[in-house]
Scaffold this motif. Sequence first.
Motif, short mmCIF file in Angstrom:
data_model
loop_
_atom_site.label_atom_id
_atom_site.label_comp_id
_atom_site.label_asym_id
_atom_site.label_seq_id
_atom_site.Cartn_x
_atom_site.Cartn_y
_atom_site.Cartn_z
N GLY A 108 19.13 34.11 42.43
CA GLY A 108 20.39 34.73 43.15
C GLY A 108 21.83 35.03 41.58
N VAL A 109 21.69 36.29 41.99
CA VAL A 109 22.95 36.39 40.94
C VAL A 109 24.10 37.31 41.67
N ALA A 110 25.35 36.20 41.31
CA ALA A 110 26.66 36.43 41.65
C ALA A 110 27.92 36.66 40.37
N ILE A 111 28.79 37.91 40.62
CA ILE A 111 29.74 38.09 39.46
C ILE A 111 31.30 37.89 40.44
N GLU A 112 31.89 36.97 39.79
CA GLU A 112 34.08 37.00 39.56
C GLU A 112 33.51 36.67 41.58
N TYR A 113 32.72 35.36 41.32
CA TYR A 113 32.70 34.68 43.18
C TYR A 113 34.43 34.09 43.40
N ASN A 114 34.82 34.77 44.10
CA ASN A 114 36.29 33.74 44.48
C ASN A 114 36.22 32.85 45.19
N LEU A 115 36.75 31.65 44.53
CA LEU A 115 36.92 30.51 45.10
C LEU A 115 37.63 30.69 46.40
N PRO A 116 37.37 30.17 47.12
CA PRO A 116 38.18 30.21 48.91
C PRO A 116 39.51 29.28 48.50
N ASN A 117 40.77 30.06 49.04
CA ASN A 117 42.20 29.33 48.79
C ASN A 117 42.05 28.46 47.97
N THR A 118 41.85 29.91 45.88
CA THR A 118 42.52 29.83 44.81
C THR A 118 42.52 30.79 43.86
N ALA A 119 43.34 30.94 43.15
CA ALA A 119 43.55 32.66 42.54
C ALA A 119 41.88 32.50 41.26
N LYS A 120 41.41 31.41 40.94
CA LYS A 120 40.55 31.48 40.67
C LYS A 120 39.00 31.69 40.63
N ARG A 121 38.31 32.20 40.15
CA ARG A 121 36.83 33.10 39.83
C ARG A 121 35.64 32.53 38.94
#
Length: 631
Positions: A65-78
Amino acid sequence: MIIYSGSKDDFMTEVEEDTIAYSIRDNILEKMHRRTGDAEFRSWVNSLEYMYKVLNDEGIPRDSGVAIEYNLPNTAKRVDFLVSGYDGREKPNVVIIELKQWQEIRKVDGLDGLVETFTGGANRRVVHPSYQAWSYAEMIRDYNEYAQIEGVALWPCAYLHNYLRGENDPLDDPIYGTYLDDAPAFAKGDVKKLRDYIKRVIERGDGGEVIYEIDNGRIKPSKSLQDAIVGMLESNPEFNLIDDQKVVFERIMELSRRCERDGRKRTLIATGGPGTGKTVIAVNLLARLTQEGVFAQYCSKNSAPRTVYARKLKGHRTKSSIDNMFKGSGAYVDAPEDAVGVILADEAHRLNEKSGLYGNQGVNQIHEIIRAARLSVFFIDESQRVTVKDIGSVGEIRRWAAANGAEVYEEELSSQFRCNGSDGYLAWLDDVLEIRETANYDIETIDYEFVTFDTPQEMRSKVIERNEGSNKSRILAGYCWNWPKAGRADTNTHEIKIGDFEISWNLDGGEAFAISPTSINEAGCIHTTQGLEFEYVGVIIGDDLRYENGHLVTDYTKRAGTDQSIRGLKKMEEEDPERARNLSDEIIKNTYRTLMTRGMKGCYVYATDPGLREYLKKRSEKAYHYHVVQL
């Protein structure tokens, strides 16, 4: 939320066809309703071509699996890049890769996990990339129920593909060792090393299933996090609750449980003056709510209380995920509705309308906090508004609660735990500063030590004497002296000069001002100390507050040019002089009221204006007599 996901094969094909950056751009517009700038677009093109090189190895399964720009829940961090799959024992694994375009780094001594680099068009202090990757992994471990139940192994690392590593490189300095051990940093020329890092833990592909399950996992504090924060709290007796602190604490716990049961949105406003225990309640709630499995976060506009209380909870631990529980007030700009169980907004009077470095993000911080939480709690003292941008008020909170359909509850903290339990001192101070008329003309019967000194040297000597053995006394000052960038990390650079008296502002580096034993040699400003308390404080009142013709006179033009708290007043004065005068008067008086109530046992004052010194002496006859006898 994941901006782009697929298999390794999908990713490789899109890079080869030069479509990957366009896919990310279009997905961000669709999912986040945000347009991508040219610089960000180019960074994807650059970084993802390097990741293509890394993954171009048959040893990394094609169906990983590959994922790009995963937004951590309830944060502004990716999270920039993730690779998922199974190891040789069929255990799920995810490699977390923080991508950096940096070309140079300078280490920052004295501050945990920070480096200096050129980013965003300027040299800035930012977290070390290994710290960043490690903290993202900790956030998933601590709050993702799927990762906890399935035992997903997380492998954070950083990849600085433009960075040429040298001998004794600052990237690898021993001060970052604790983070590098858990999250190695790879640099230019380390393609093979990063490949090997991935291949060690991903031997069979998962078709992206593990990343999908993490993205859709329920947010729930892990048992290890629950145990850790409760243990930390129990070892700090200063967090014990007393009297109406306990009443408000239990009321908020009750509302949280009701929100968990019925899913309705609620807001509680807790009002209280200096020292009524607002922060103590907030930190206790953070621990208890987490223990009960509720996703709770503490937020404040000022970083000083967040830093101090996080460090007090961590104790001597260098590395702890406790930091992830403390957020800035602008952290909820893009947070989904009801994404957090409880948000504890401390120092709510300091909330701003807009967020972001340039004050151009979001709608309103109060609105965003209420929207993001099932239960939003605001701890507020309207008499501590100290900047033009401060919008926090009970009325404003009520207004936004109604707009978000939240039931509103109010509690008042009336017992005074700072200033030796003396509400009388606060009433006297309000009268002295002409904030409001009270019956407390003097402090003859008040058990609180207030002394006005004739020289700043005498005041400093007394504060240093009080600080011995406890490290709980500090010198504070009104923001009437500039704080230029040069010398901010040097205690021998003295920005505050009064005759032959000199002292530096609190250092931009080292431990937090409230904790560091060397801070006794520096002066803290309102932004460094609001929300914190000491045993004794020495306050230097500058030329922005004077006593003339029987009344106090405020003068915002005497504030330092580097003070952003009055930014906009000059323009306001041209457009609406009366409003500007009233606002500047409120800000300056509230600033000194706040500084002069940081001490639990006593406050020592030196005013640059002779008239103000004499006025304070006459209004505090008991303190004046003490001063004469002792000196």
